[in-house]
Design a protein around this motif. Structure first.
Motif, mmCIF file in Angstrom:
data_model
loop_
_atom_site.group_PDB
_atom_site.id
_atom_site.type_symbol
_atom_site.label_atom_id
_atom_site.label_comp_id
_atom_site.label_asym_id
_atom_site.label_seq_id
_atom_site.Cartn_x
_atom_site.Cartn_y
_atom_site.Cartn_z
ATOM 1 N N UNK A 65 0.863 -1.184 0.000
ATOM 2 C CA UNK A 65 0.000 0.000 0.000
ATOM 3 C C UNK A 65 0.897 1.231 0.000
ATOM 4 N N UNK A 66 0.865 1.999 -1.091
ATOM 5 C CA UNK A 66 1.756 3.148 -1.239
ATOM 6 C C UNK A 66 1.478 4.249 -0.219
ATOM 7 N N UNK A 67 0.235 4.409 0.182
ATOM 8 C CA UNK A 67 -0.194 5.475 1.099
ATOM 9 C C UNK A 67 0.261 6.854 0.594
ATOM 10 N N UNK A 68 -0.303 7.285 -0.542
ATOM 11 C CA UNK A 68 0.114 8.561 -1.145
ATOM 12 C C UNK A 68 -0.048 9.727 -0.171
ATOM 13 N N UNK A 69 0.941 10.614 -0.167
ATOM 14 C CA UNK A 69 0.900 11.784 0.699
ATOM 15 C C UNK A 69 1.394 11.532 2.105
ATOM 16 N N UNK A 70 1.757 10.286 2.433
ATOM 17 C CA UNK A 70 2.259 9.959 3.763
ATOM 18 C C UNK A 70 3.722 9.560 3.689
ATOM 19 N N UNK A 71 4.369 9.507 4.856
ATOM 20 C CA UNK A 71 5.779 9.144 4.928
ATOM 21 C C UNK A 71 5.970 7.659 5.229
ATOM 22 N N UNK A 72 4.909 6.874 5.087
ATOM 23 C CA UNK A 72 4.956 5.453 5.374
ATOM 24 C C UNK A 72 4.419 4.659 4.199
ATOM 25 N N UNK A 73 4.813 3.384 4.112
ATOM 26 C CA UNK A 73 4.153 2.420 3.244
ATOM 27 C C UNK A 73 3.814 1.209 4.100
ATOM 28 N N UNK A 74 2.828 0.440 3.661
ATOM 29 C CA UNK A 74 2.409 -0.750 4.402
ATOM 30 C C UNK A 74 2.491 -1.972 3.498
ATOM 31 N N UNK A 75 2.926 -3.077 4.054
ATOM 32 C CA UNK A 75 2.948 -4.361 3.358
ATOM 33 C C UNK A 75 2.181 -5.362 4.213
ATOM 34 N N UNK A 76 1.377 -6.204 3.572
ATOM 35 C CA UNK A 76 0.557 -7.174 4.301
ATOM 36 C C UNK A 76 0.564 -8.525 3.609
ATOM 37 N N UNK A 77 0.412 -9.566 4.427
ATOM 38 C CA UNK A 77 0.256 -10.918 3.891
ATOM 39 C C UNK A 77 -0.333 -11.821 4.963
ATOM 40 N N UNK A 78 -0.858 -12.959 4.535
ATOM 41 C CA UNK A 78 -1.250 -14.038 5.442
ATOM 42 C C UNK A 78 -0.139 -15.077 5.432
ATOM 43 N N UNK A 79 0.109 -15.657 6.596
ATOM 44 C CA UNK A 79 1.095 -16.733 6.676
ATOM 45 C C UNK A 79 0.452 -17.902 7.401
ATOM 46 N N UNK A 80 0.345 -18.999 6.689
ATOM 47 C CA UNK A 80 -0.342 -20.150 7.263
ATOM 48 C C UNK A 80 -1.828 -19.864 7.418
ATOM 49 N N UNK A 81 -2.440 -20.541 8.350
ATOM 50 C CA UNK A 81 -3.878 -20.384 8.561
ATOM 51 C C UNK A 81 -4.217 -19.291 9.559
#
Length: 246
Positions: free
Chosen positions: A95-111
């Motif tokens: 997630x680029x999060x335009x206009x912010x100084x952060x980015x986010x990355x997400x995933x599921x691992x296992x169940x």
């Protein structure tokens, strides 16, 4: 302002001048000389002229700002335009999060595991060489990122605070956050580098199994270089739009 003061002083002198001109008698039979001073008209004209000059200066100032901003935007777009940001890194969505100084990355691992990574833009640097004769611009940029790993329904989150250098990640601390209302004074364990080497290695292996390795550091540095350009241009466009408003 000095012209206005001189005009007011002239008005005071004239009003007390005893030289005859013409007069009229008021209802009490007293002869009254009118003040024959055009200063009031000149004052009004002066104020009007001053406002006009002020507006002209403001317009010229804003015009100069706009010219410089437009030139800088065009220069950035001509020489090193930002690329379309990546929306995936391996199994992670980005997630680029335009206009912010952060980015986010997400995933599921296992169940059960939900993994979220929040990374800053460049937030520091160190010299690439410790030599006294090294180029001051030859530095290694630093990115801070935080890994949050939560399991369905247990209300606890494993939080791992890390640094991303150009080609490697470095863990600084990890602890379990029991809830979002965790006390700010809660004990969060020792510094990571103070732990036993075997434990340190096992935590790095734990992250690597979940796709968080030195490859992530390389990706983040490439991504943030592009985001830095995009955010700079977006910021200049915002300032330009504000100045253009009438």
């Amino acid at each position: 302002m000095s012209r206005l003061v001189r005009c007011l002083r002239s008005r005071r002198v004239i009003s007390t001048n005893s030289s005859p001109s013409f007069c009229y008698r008021n209802n009490h039979g007293i002869c009254v000389r009118p003040i024959q001073n055009p200063c009031f008209l000149r004052t009004a004209k002066f104020l009007s002229s001053g406002s006009y000059v002020s507006e002209m200066r403001k317009s010229a100032f804003e015009g100069n700002i706009l010219r410089l901003i437009r030139s800088e935007i065009q220069s950035e777009l001509d020489h090193s335009p930002p690329l379309q940001p990546e929306d995936r890194f391996g199994p992670f969505t980005v997630d680029e999060r335009p206009g912010e100084q952060w980015v986010s990355l997400r995933r599921k691992y296992g169940d059960k595991e939900d993994i979220k990574i929040e990374a800053t833009m460049f937030d520091g640097s160190v010299p690439s060489s410790k030599s006294a004769n090294s180029d001051p611009e030859d530095v290694q940029l630093h990115i801070t990122f935080v890994v949050n790993i939560s399991k369905d329904g247990d209300g606890q989150t494993l939080e791992i605070m890390c640094s991303a250098w150009p080609d490697t990640i470095q863990i600084s601390k990890f602890f379990v956050r029991k809830s979002s209302k965790n006390s700010p004074n809660a004990y969060v364990g020792p510094e990571f580098e103070e732990m036993e080497d075997e434990l340190q290695n096992s935590v790095y292996q734990f992250l690597e199994e979940r796709g968080i390795s030195d490859d992530l550091a390389v990706f983040l540095h490439q991504y943030m270089k592009n985001k830095d350009k995009a955010e700079y241009i977006r910021w200049m466009e915002t300032v330009k739009s504000y100045v253009e408003q009438k």
